[in-house]
Motif scaffolding. Structure first.
Motif: not given
Length: 406
Positions: A270-276
């Motif tokens: 989920i953190a990776g999606g936020l970063l994107e």
């Protein structure tokens, strides 16, 4: 144990608590202070006292200035025991002409100490009391954060004794805000607000509006905990004006607990999606982050994403405890979402959503559950959840209308 003169003939005579690490469930890694103040005038006046076990510090500091028996008036801005615990012995030793308090303060003092024969002087909001060269005036601040709370203002010095407002749990040999590390100071000030005053934010907002309307000049703010604001008291007033409306900074928190790392893997995806989506985030594992530190981060966050596996048809105890704590403080103006792994029932996501609904978060996703260990496709869904929260958060921060899906 010398007193410290904060302005001419007004002294700090409080106590420094270097050892306290827990304040009714709020972690105080830097200790605290119990501030009391002595005004030397025709009527010598003591503003507040200290926690019971620090009475001797208070009295030693008073004696470095005067004989305590010369004190005429005692002002009780707040009856909570960290400020009034030593009061019965101090009253007995000093034998003051007046014990000054608010109407609700009078009631609380009777309920705490059962002393009907003290020389109570109950003040009304706006009432003035001459000490000789100086004049005190009083402002009730009910439920900030107890019913009895009030401010005391010294007109001639433009000095506000602010009780528990604008304080910090910070033990330090320095007495003033301009003498300490500003990052540490503002962190502890934010932590204090987040864990003590968040629930009362609507009242803080009203109080700040009332103070702005009255427009008293304020050169110095002396709270009952921490350092005294003299360098720039407007700094803490500005901070409170933002905190009381729960003004987030456009960032996200992923707050989670995990059993066998499956929920942790989901959190990282989920953190990776936020970063994107260009969203700043923090991962906060409840196993290693104290609830009061997490609440400090919640104060300035705009999106709260909760993750927890299901245990015994419910949540893990740390998440359940944190949600009880956060729900009691009632942060608002947040985007919310939930996720978690499960074995055979999977109620945790529903329970986390319900808690956020009760706090009136804008829940932007129905929640994501994964049975046992997430596979590649599951983690891709998690990343999409992060992107979805990120896109919603950008709309939210832009002032666009965002509806809750639950």
């Amino acid at each position: 144990m010398q007193a410290v003169e904060i302005v001419k003939n007004i002294y700090w005579v409080g106590a420094i608590d270097w050892i306290t690490r827990d304040f009714h469930g709020y972690s105080t890694y830097r200790g605290t202070t119990y501030n009391a103040f002595l005004i030397i005038d025709e009527k010598i006046t003591l503003i507040d006292t200290v926690k019971a076990e620090y009475r001797s510090e208070l009295m030693h500091r008073i004696r470095s200035i005067i004989d305590p028996k010369k004190i005429d008036y005692m002002v009780v801005n707040h009856v909570e025991m960290d400020h009034s615990g030593s009061l019965p012995e101090v009253v007995r030793e000093i034998n003051p002409e007046k014990v000054i308090c608010s109407k609700m303060g009078h009631k609380a003092l009777l309920q705490h100490f059962h002393q009907e024969d003290w020389p109570y002087h109950v003040v009304t909001p706006g009432e003035e009391l001459s000490l000789g060269e100086r004049t005190l005036s009083f402002l009730e601040t009910r439920m900030l954060h107890w019913p009895d709370s009030m401010f005391t203002y010294v007109k001639e010095e433009e000095l506000l004794f602010s009780s528990d407002a604008f304080g910090q749990h910070l033990a330090t040999s320095e007495r003033f805000d301009d003498e300490v590390n500003q990052d540490v100071l503002m962190h502890e000030c934010a932590k204090y607000y987040a864990n003590i005053l968040t629930l009362y934010s609507p009242l803080v907002k009203k109080l700040l509006a009332k103070v702005a309307e009255m427009n008293p000049p304020i050169k110095m703010i002396a709270p009952d905990h921490g350092v005294i604001w003299r360098g720039n008291p407007g700094k803490v007033l500005d901070a409170y004006s933002k905190w009381c409306v729960h003004e987030g900074q456009g960032n996200a928190l992923i707050i989670y607990d995990t059993m066998w790392h499956s929920t942790e893997k989901m959190a990282k995806a989920i953190a990776g999606g936020l970063l994107e989506e260009g969203i700043s985030y923090k991962l906060l594992d409840l196993q290693v982050n104290h609830r009061s530190d997490v609440m400090t981060e919640v104060l300035n966050a705009s999106a709260i994403i909760l993750g927890c596996p299901t245990l015994n048809n419910g949540m893990l105890p740390r998440m359940a405890g944190f949600l009880m704590y956060m729900r009691g403080l009632r942060p608002t103006n947040k985007i919310g979402a939930a996720f978690g792994s499960y074995g055979w029932s999977g109620e945790a996501v529903k329970l986390m959503n319900q808690a956020m609904k009760e706090m009136k978060f804008t829940i932007c996703h129905e929640g994501l559950r994964v049975q046992y260990v997430p596979e590649h496709d599951n983690l891709r869904e998690c990343a999409e959840l992060g992107r979805h929260v990120g896109r919603t958060l950008k709309d939210f921060m832009a002032g666009k209308e965002v509806e809750s899906v639950i």
